[in-house]
Write a protein that holds these residues in place. Structure first.
Motif, PDB file in Angstrom:
ATOM      1  N   GLU A   1      -8.536  -9.816  -4.390  1.00  0.00           N
ATOM      2  CA  GLU A   1      -7.525 -10.617  -3.696  1.00  0.00           C
ATOM      3  C   GLU A   1      -6.115 -10.315  -4.207  1.00  0.00           C
ATOM      4  O   GLU A   1      -5.165 -10.254  -3.431  1.00  0.00           O
ATOM      5  CB  GLU A   1      -7.833 -12.102  -3.869  1.00  0.00           C
ATOM      6  CG  GLU A   1      -6.884 -13.009  -3.115  1.00  0.00           C
ATOM      7  CD  GLU A   1      -7.205 -14.483  -3.338  1.00  0.00           C
ATOM      8  OE1 GLU A   1      -6.412 -15.323  -2.870  1.00  0.00           O
ATOM      9  OE2 GLU A   1      -8.224 -14.769  -3.993  1.00  0.00           O
ATOM     10  N   ARG A   2      -5.982 -10.133  -5.521  1.00  0.00           N
ATOM     11  CA  ARG A   2      -4.653  -9.869  -6.074  1.00  0.00           C
ATOM     12  C   ARG A   2      -4.054  -8.593  -5.491  1.00  0.00           C
ATOM     13  O   ARG A   2      -2.910  -8.590  -4.988  1.00  0.00           O
ATOM     14  CB  ARG A   2      -4.727  -9.747  -7.601  1.00  0.00           C
ATOM     15  CG  ARG A   2      -3.414  -9.304  -8.243  1.00  0.00           C
ATOM     16  CD  ARG A   2      -3.575  -8.993  -9.722  1.00  0.00           C
ATOM     17  NE  ARG A   2      -2.342  -8.459 -10.285  1.00  0.00           N
ATOM     18  CZ  ARG A   2      -2.003  -7.176 -10.251  1.00  0.00           C
ATOM     19  NH1 ARG A   2      -2.818  -6.275  -9.682  1.00  0.00           N
ATOM     20  NH2 ARG A   2      -0.857  -6.763 -10.782  1.00  0.00           N
ATOM     21  N   GLU A   3      -4.805  -7.506  -5.554  1.00  0.00           N
ATOM     22  CA  GLU A   3      -4.299  -6.214  -5.089  1.00  0.00           C
ATOM     23  C   GLU A   3      -4.060  -6.216  -3.577  1.00  0.00           C
ATOM     24  O   GLU A   3      -3.089  -5.641  -3.083  1.00  0.00           O
ATOM     25  CB  GLU A   3      -5.267  -5.095  -5.473  1.00  0.00           C
ATOM     26  CG  GLU A   3      -5.312  -4.768  -6.963  1.00  0.00           C
ATOM     27  CD  GLU A   3      -6.109  -5.780  -7.770  1.00  0.00           C
ATOM     28  OE1 GLU A   3      -5.953  -5.815  -8.995  1.00  0.00           O
ATOM     29  OE2 GLU A   3      -6.909  -6.532  -7.159  1.00  0.00           O
ATOM     30  N   VAL A   4      -4.959  -6.872  -2.842  1.00  0.00           N
ATOM     31  CA  VAL A   4      -4.787  -6.959  -1.392  1.00  0.00           C
ATOM     32  C   VAL A   4      -3.511  -7.719  -1.054  1.00  0.00           C
ATOM     33  O   VAL A   4      -2.721  -7.292  -0.193  1.00  0.00           O
ATOM     34  CB  VAL A   4      -6.015  -7.640  -0.746  1.00  0.00           C
ATOM     35  CG1 VAL A   4      -5.722  -8.019   0.708  1.00  0.00           C
ATOM     36  CG2 VAL A   4      -7.221  -6.699  -0.805  1.00  0.00           C
ATOM     37  N   SER A   5      -3.283  -8.838  -1.720  1.00  0.00           N
ATOM     38  CA  SER A   5      -2.089  -9.640  -1.458  1.00  0.00           C
ATOM     39  C   SER A   5      -0.816  -8.872  -1.783  1.00  0.00           C
ATOM     40  O   SER A   5       0.161  -8.900  -1.030  1.00  0.00           O
ATOM     41  CB  SER A   5      -2.134 -10.935  -2.271  1.00  0.00           C
ATOM     42  OG  SER A   5      -3.235 -11.735  -1.892  1.00  0.00           O
ATOM     43  N   LEU A   6      -0.820  -8.163  -2.901  1.00  0.00           N
ATOM     44  CA  LEU A   6       0.359  -7.387  -3.292  1.00  0.00           C
ATOM     45  C   LEU A   6       0.629  -6.258  -2.305  1.00  0.00           C
ATOM     46  O   LEU A   6       1.775  -6.006  -1.924  1.00  0.00           O
ATOM     47  CB  LEU A   6       0.169  -6.820  -4.693  1.00  0.00           C
ATOM     48  CG  LEU A   6       0.234  -7.823  -5.846  1.00  0.00           C
ATOM     49  CD1 LEU A   6      -0.229  -7.170  -7.139  1.00  0.00           C
ATOM     50  CD2 LEU A   6       1.649  -8.374  -6.000  1.00  0.00           C
ATOM     51  N   LEU A   7      -0.436  -5.572  -1.886  1.00  0.00           N
ATOM     52  CA  LEU A   7      -0.254  -4.447  -0.965  1.00  0.00           C
ATOM     53  C   LEU A   7       0.186  -4.933   0.414  1.00  0.00           C
ATOM     54  O   LEU A   7       1.022  -4.306   1.067  1.00  0.00           O
ATOM     55  CB  LEU A   7      -1.544  -3.633  -0.869  1.00  0.00           C
ATOM     56  CG  LEU A   7      -1.446  -2.254  -0.196  1.00  0.00           C
ATOM     57  CD1 LEU A   7      -0.271  -1.450  -0.742  1.00  0.00           C
ATOM     58  CD2 LEU A   7      -2.748  -1.492  -0.390  1.00  0.00           C
ATOM     59  N   ASN A   8      -0.360  -6.053   0.858  1.00  0.00           N
ATOM     60  CA  ASN A   8       0.090  -6.626   2.132  1.00  0.00           C
ATOM     61  C   ASN A   8       1.550  -7.068   2.044  1.00  0.00           C
ATOM     62  O   ASN A   8       2.300  -6.986   3.024  1.00  0.00           O
ATOM     63  CB  ASN A   8      -0.790  -7.811   2.524  1.00  0.00           C
ATOM     64  CG  ASN A   8      -2.138  -7.376   3.052  1.00  0.00           C
ATOM     65  OD1 ASN A   8      -2.287  -6.262   3.562  1.00  0.00           O
ATOM     66  ND2 ASN A   8      -3.131  -8.237   2.935  1.00  0.00           N
ATOM     67  N   MET A   9       1.959  -7.531   0.858  1.00  0.00           N
ATOM     68  CA  MET A   9       3.348  -7.922   0.649  1.00  0.00           C
ATOM     69  C   MET A   9       4.279  -6.716   0.783  1.00  0.00           C
ATOM     70  O   MET A   9       5.375  -6.800   1.336  1.00  0.00           O
ATOM     71  CB  MET A   9       3.476  -8.552  -0.740  1.00  0.00           C
ATOM     72  CG  MET A   9       4.770  -9.314  -0.980  1.00  0.00           C
ATOM     73  SD  MET A   9       4.866  -9.937  -2.692  1.00  0.00           S
ATOM     74  CE  MET A   9       3.363 -10.932  -2.778  1.00  0.00           C
ATOM     75  N   LEU A  10       3.809  -5.564   0.293  1.00  0.00           N
ATOM     76  CA  LEU A  10       4.631  -4.352   0.312  1.00  0.00           C
ATOM     77  C   LEU A  10       4.492  -3.564   1.617  1.00  0.00           C
ATOM     78  O   LEU A  10       5.269  -2.635   1.865  1.00  0.00           O
ATOM     79  CB  LEU A  10       4.245  -3.441  -0.859  1.00  0.00           C
ATOM     80  CG  LEU A  10       4.665  -3.913  -2.249  1.00  0.00           C
ATOM     81  CD1 LEU A  10       4.089  -2.985  -3.307  1.00  0.00           C
ATOM     82  CD2 LEU A  10       6.187  -3.969  -2.366  1.00  0.00           C
ATOM     83  N   ARG A  11       3.516  -3.930   2.443  1.00  0.00           N
ATOM     84  CA  ARG A  11       3.218  -3.153   3.648  1.00  0.00           C
ATOM     85  C   ARG A  11       4.449  -2.857   4.515  1.00  0.00           C
ATOM     86  O   ARG A  11       4.706  -1.693   4.852  1.00  0.00           O
ATOM     87  CB  ARG A  11       2.153  -3.882   4.473  1.00  0.00           C
ATOM     88  CG  ARG A  11       1.775  -3.187   5.764  1.00  0.00           C
ATOM     89  CD  ARG A  11       0.730  -4.003   6.522  1.00  0.00           C
ATOM     90  NE  ARG A  11       0.297  -3.313   7.721  1.00  0.00           N
ATOM     91  CZ  ARG A  11       0.917  -3.367   8.882  1.00  0.00           C
ATOM     92  NH1 ARG A  11       2.021  -4.096   9.006  1.00  0.00           N
ATOM     93  NH2 ARG A  11       0.461  -2.699   9.911  1.00  0.00           N
ATOM     94  N   PRO A  12       5.252  -3.871   4.907  1.00  0.00           N
ATOM     95  CA  PRO A  12       6.397  -3.554   5.765  1.00  0.00           C
ATOM     96  C   PRO A  12       7.414  -2.647   5.093  1.00  0.00           C
ATOM     97  O   PRO A  12       8.068  -1.836   5.756  1.00  0.00           O
ATOM     98  CB  PRO A  12       7.000  -4.924   6.093  1.00  0.00           C
ATOM     99  CG  PRO A  12       6.484  -5.834   5.045  1.00  0.00           C
ATOM    100  CD  PRO A  12       5.131  -5.315   4.669  1.00  0.00           C
ATOM    101  N   TYR A  13       7.525  -2.733   3.769  1.00  0.00           N
ATOM    102  CA  TYR A  13       8.488  -1.900   3.064  1.00  0.00           C
ATOM    103  C   TYR A  13       8.000  -0.455   2.950  1.00  0.00           C
ATOM    104  O   TYR A  13       8.793   0.480   2.956  1.00  0.00           O
ATOM    105  CB  TYR A  13       8.763  -2.493   1.683  1.00  0.00           C
ATOM    106  CG  TYR A  13       9.210  -3.929   1.755  1.00  0.00           C
ATOM    107  CD1 TYR A  13      10.497  -4.269   2.150  1.00  0.00           C
ATOM    108  CD2 TYR A  13       8.323  -4.973   1.465  1.00  0.00           C
ATOM    109  CE1 TYR A  13      10.897  -5.588   2.244  1.00  0.00           C
ATOM    110  CE2 TYR A  13       8.725  -6.297   1.554  1.00  0.00           C
ATOM    111  CZ  TYR A  13      10.006  -6.594   1.956  1.00  0.00           C
ATOM    112  OH  TYR A  13      10.395  -7.897   2.065  1.00  0.00           O
ATOM    113  N   LEU A  14       6.690  -0.274   2.830  1.00  0.00           N
ATOM    114  CA  LEU A  14       6.124   1.075   2.821  1.00  0.00           C
ATOM    115  C   LEU A  14       6.303   1.733   4.183  1.00  0.00           C
ATOM    116  O   LEU A  14       6.597   2.927   4.280  1.00  0.00           O
ATOM    117  CB  LEU A  14       4.644   1.026   2.436  1.00  0.00           C
ATOM    118  CG  LEU A  14       4.346   0.667   0.976  1.00  0.00           C
ATOM    119  CD1 LEU A  14       2.860   0.362   0.795  1.00  0.00           C
ATOM    120  CD2 LEU A  14       4.776   1.793   0.051  1.00  0.00           C
ATOM    121  N   ILE A  15       6.113   0.969   5.255  1.00  0.00           N
ATOM    122  CA  ILE A  15       6.336   1.497   6.602  1.00  0.00           C
ATOM    123  C   ILE A  15       7.808   1.846   6.790  1.00  0.00           C
ATOM    124  O   ILE A  15       8.156   2.903   7.313  1.00  0.00           O
ATOM    125  CB  ILE A  15       5.873   0.484   7.668  1.00  0.00           C
ATOM    126  CG1 ILE A  15       4.359   0.306   7.603  1.00  0.00           C
ATOM    127  CG2 ILE A  15       6.297   0.923   9.066  1.00  0.00           C
ATOM    128  CD1 ILE A  15       3.821  -0.772   8.515  1.00  0.00           C
TER     129      ILE A  15
END
Length: 355
Positions: A151-165
């Motif tokens: 859950e931790r890693e998923v939440s962090l990656l989803n948080m960064l998703r728009p910035y990675l795009i």
């Protein structure tokens, strides 16, 4: 989900870095990649771009392992990868262990002949995609066989998703500007500062001139919200809205540049971006590409036959072609000159940068 102060510090630093354009692949930016590795406690980060043209991953790169690993994946092992097909249609980050049983996974040829050699055991994956077509992926994996990404890693990656795009789009734009005669000024863009109206460049002025007053107001309102409001979808009329940090000449706080990037080659927005067409001319071009006659175009757009004729004449002049038969060749030439990779720009989520 609880995050430590260190987690939040790294996220904010990454958001700052991802908002600054670079021609370099994310994997080749040490300042970014080290922070990502620290945030996700990963010792392997992989990245590849999906080619809609070839139907496979290309431009494979990675951090944390031997250089041959990316070559092997691109040339052979992507076709044995059991994880990728299971991620199609998923917008959010997903731990690999949640997609396939670990014991089953370790009995695959992909794991035993490839990952095992490089000591890559499990992780979390993100595959942003558009209309069912994967555009690019990021993989954060580990050599620690006991570690479970959750859950931790998923939440962090989803948080960064728009910035990675957003970073991917800025990179595409930066490479295009360097490798062709295209300049940043050739994109419609707006300077955004809090409590001020967005300031359009000359391309954006032309775009606004073709809109009705209510449409102009709605677009400017959207542009003003993009850098600040996480609920705003960064899309408008076939364009993706890409955010870049900008210098604030008046020192009134953080400033941003919001660029309008056409999503699909041959679309109305793409014609507007590449040939300085009006909104109506952009709408007509894809219909010309389909081979429709002027009367058919008039019926679809609910305008007169003679209005279509006038628009078509202006389109031919702006595209520097003699007849409508040449429009397809003009598209191929323009897309070849400005494409750095074969992948279309990805679907953009909302983008919010810290003030």
């Amino acid at each position: 989900m609880h995050f430590t102060a260190e987690d939040l510090r790294l996220v904010l630093e990454l958001v700052e870095l991802l908002g600054r354009p670079s021609r370099e692949n994310l994997i080749d930016r040490p300042d970014v990649i080290q922070k990502l590795a620290s945030l996700f406690h990963a010792d392997f980060i992989g990245h590849a771009v999906w080619s809609r043209h070839n139907g496979q991953f290309e431009q494979a790169t990675h951090w944390g392992r031997d250089a041959h690993m990316a070559v092997e994946y691109e040339q052979h092992f992507q076709f044995l990868d059991p994880i990728s097909p299971l991620l199609i249609g998923r917008e959010d980050a997903v731990p690999s262990d949640s997609l396939i049983d670990r014991r089953t996974f370790r009995n695959t040829e992909y794991f035993s002949d490839f990952l095992l050699r490089y000591r890559v055991y499990s992780g979390v994956d993100l595959y942003p995609h558009d209309a069912g077509q994967i555009q690019f992926n990021y993989r954060f994996w580990t050599s620690n066989q006991k570690k479970r990404f959750g859950e931790r890693e998923v939440s962090l990656l989803n948080m960064l998703r728009p910035y990675l795009i957003n970073e991917y789009q800025l990179r595409h734009m930066a490479r295009t500007n360097t490798q062709t005669d295209t300049a940043v000024e050739n994109y419609a863009s707006f300077l955004v500062q809090k409590s001020e109206k967005p300031k359009p460049n000359h391309k954006a002025h032309k775009l606004l001139a073709g809109l009705q007053p209510a449409e102009r107001e709605a677009l400017c309102r959207l542009i003003s919200q993009i850098p600040y409001d996480p609920s705003v979808a960064a899309q408008w009329n076939g364009f993706d809205l890409c955010v870049e940090y900008a210098a604030d000449e008046h020192k009134k706080g953080r400033a941003y540049m919001v660029y309008l990037l056409a999503r699909t080659v041959g679309s109305g927005s793409w014609f507007q971006q590449h040939f300085d067409l009006t909104l109506r001319e952009g709408e007509i071009c894809p219909l010309l590409l389909k081979g429709l006659a002027d009367k058919q175009i008039a019926a679809i757009l609910k305008i007169s036959y003679w209005t279509v004729r006038i628009h078509v004449g202006r389109i031919l002049e702006k595209l520097a072609i003699d007849s409508r038969a040449g429009i397809g060749l003009a598209v191929l030439k323009a897309s070849h000159n400005t494409s750095v990779d074969k992948a279309y720009l990805p679907h953009t989520s909302s983008i919010v940068f810290p003030s």
